[in-house]
Design a protein around this motif. Structure first.
Motif, PDB file in Angstrom:
ATOM      1  N   PRO A   1     -37.927  52.658  30.300  1.00 41.62           N
ATOM      2  CA  PRO A   1     -37.478  51.636  29.339  1.00 41.62           C
ATOM      3  C   PRO A   1     -37.664  50.226  29.902  1.00 41.62           C
ATOM      4  O   PRO A   1     -37.769  50.028  31.111  1.00 41.62           O
ATOM      5  N   THR A   2     -37.679  49.273  29.022  1.00 51.94           N
ATOM      6  CA  THR A   2     -37.943  47.885  29.403  1.00 51.94           C
ATOM      7  C   THR A   2     -36.914  47.354  30.399  1.00 51.94           C
ATOM      8  O   THR A   2     -37.281  46.655  31.343  1.00 51.94           O
ATOM      9  N   ASP A   3     -35.645  47.675  30.230  1.00 46.92           N
ATOM     10  CA  ASP A   3     -34.635  47.162  31.156  1.00 46.92           C
ATOM     11  C   ASP A   3     -34.824  47.740  32.551  1.00 46.92           C
ATOM     12  O   ASP A   3     -34.636  47.047  33.547  1.00 46.92           O
ATOM     13  N   GLN A   4     -35.253  48.997  32.647  1.00 49.15           N
ATOM     14  CA  GLN A   4     -35.507  49.587  33.957  1.00 49.15           C
ATOM     15  C   GLN A   4     -36.747  48.976  34.598  1.00 49.15           C
ATOM     16  O   GLN A   4     -36.776  48.749  35.806  1.00 49.15           O
ATOM     17  N   ARG A   5     -37.755  48.703  33.799  1.00 54.13           N
ATOM     18  CA  ARG A   5     -38.962  48.065  34.349  1.00 54.13           C
ATOM     19  C   ARG A   5     -38.648  46.662  34.860  1.00 54.13           C
ATOM     20  O   ARG A   5     -39.156  46.236  35.890  1.00 54.13           O
ATOM     21  N   THR A   6     -37.779  45.956  34.156  1.00 50.53           N
ATOM     22  CA  THR A   6     -37.403  44.613  34.585  1.00 50.53           C
ATOM     23  C   THR A   6     -36.616  44.644  35.897  1.00 50.53           C
ATOM     24  O   THR A   6     -36.847  43.824  36.788  1.00 50.53           O
ATOM     25  N   MET A   7     -35.707  45.606  36.018  1.00 49.34           N
ATOM     26  CA  MET A   7     -34.946  45.729  37.271  1.00 49.34           C
ATOM     27  C   MET A   7     -35.859  46.125  38.433  1.00 49.34           C
ATOM     28  O   MET A   7     -35.686  45.641  39.554  1.00 49.34           O
TER      29      MET A   7
ATOM     30  N   ALA B   1     -28.086  58.637  37.025  1.00 48.10           N
ATOM     31  CA  ALA B   1     -29.266  59.503  36.867  1.00 48.10           C
ATOM     32  C   ALA B   1     -30.206  59.002  35.784  1.00 48.10           C
ATOM     33  O   ALA B   1     -31.409  59.292  35.820  1.00 48.10           O
ATOM     34  N   SER B   2     -29.708  58.249  34.827  1.00 46.86           N
ATOM     35  CA  SER B   2     -30.572  57.747  33.754  1.00 46.86           C
ATOM     36  C   SER B   2     -31.467  56.599  34.220  1.00 46.86           C
ATOM     37  O   SER B   2     -32.374  56.209  33.504  1.00 46.86           O
ATOM     38  N   LYS B   3     -31.196  56.072  35.410  1.00 53.79           N
ATOM     39  CA  LYS B   3     -32.000  54.952  35.924  1.00 53.79           C
ATOM     40  C   LYS B   3     -32.821  55.393  37.131  1.00 53.79           C
ATOM     41  O   LYS B   3     -32.886  54.710  38.148  1.00 53.79           O
ATOM     42  N   SER B   4     -33.497  56.518  37.003  1.00 57.69           N
ATOM     43  CA  SER B   4     -34.262  57.062  38.128  1.00 57.69           C
ATOM     44  C   SER B   4     -35.447  56.175  38.498  1.00 57.69           C
ATOM     45  O   SER B   4     -35.802  56.075  39.669  1.00 57.69           O
ATOM     46  N   PHE B   5     -36.063  55.511  37.517  1.00 59.96           N
ATOM     47  CA  PHE B   5     -37.196  54.634  37.814  1.00 59.96           C
ATOM     48  C   PHE B   5     -36.753  53.444  38.652  1.00 59.96           C
ATOM     49  O   PHE B   5     -37.398  53.089  39.633  1.00 59.96           O
ATOM     50  N   VAL B   6     -35.635  52.837  38.282  1.00 58.89           N
ATOM     51  CA  VAL B   6     -35.114  51.691  39.036  1.00 58.89           C
ATOM     52  C   VAL B   6     -34.736  52.126  40.454  1.00 58.89           C
ATOM     53  O   VAL B   6     -35.070  51.448  41.426  1.00 58.89           O
TER      54      VAL B   6
END
Length: 127
Positions: free
Chosen positions: A21-27, A54-59
């Motif tokens: 998601p966009t917010d994770q990509r920004t972080m 766990a929902s922010k695995s990309f960040v």
């Protein structure tokens, strides 16, 4: 087989079926770019805030990667500082600084595109 046998190969990026998601990509972008200005502190703060979600695995993955790279850069700068006594450190410090900026920018662009970036050389201390 020791855990250090393949220490030079970076771990594979996390497998996901849909882009982050966009917010994770920004972080993730912020975690990489903050390395230029705050060394490892920015990536550490982002990783500590998001590591249990766990929902922010990309960040979490990208903050860990940025943190590992910034720790590697800090170690390289410390070695350069010691080598200043024989003048080689004075020549290597700007090289390490430029490499830090270049790789952080490349990683930030990739993270902003939703791709998991792996630095070509980094001590993977945080797993």
């Amino acid at each position: 087989m020791s855990e250090f046998d393949n220490a030079t190969t970076p771990p594979p990026p996390p497998v996901g079926t849909e882009p982050a998601p966009t917010d994770q990509r920004t972080m993730a972008l912020a975690a990489h770019l903050l390395g230029i200005f705050t060394w490892f502190i920015g990536a550490l703060v982002i990783w500590l805030i998001n590591k249990d979600d766990a929902s922010k695995s990309f960040v979490t993955d990208q903050a860990k990667e940025a943190l590992n790279f910034q720790i590697t850069i800090a170690i390289a700068m410390a070695i350069c500082l010691v080598l200043v006594l024989v003048f080689i450190g004075a020549l290597l410090m700007p090289v390490v600084g430029v490499l830090n900026v270049v790789f952080c920018i490349i990683a930030a662009v990739k993270a902003n595109n939703g791709e998991a970036y792996r630095y070509p050389f980094a001590l993977r201390l945080i797993k």
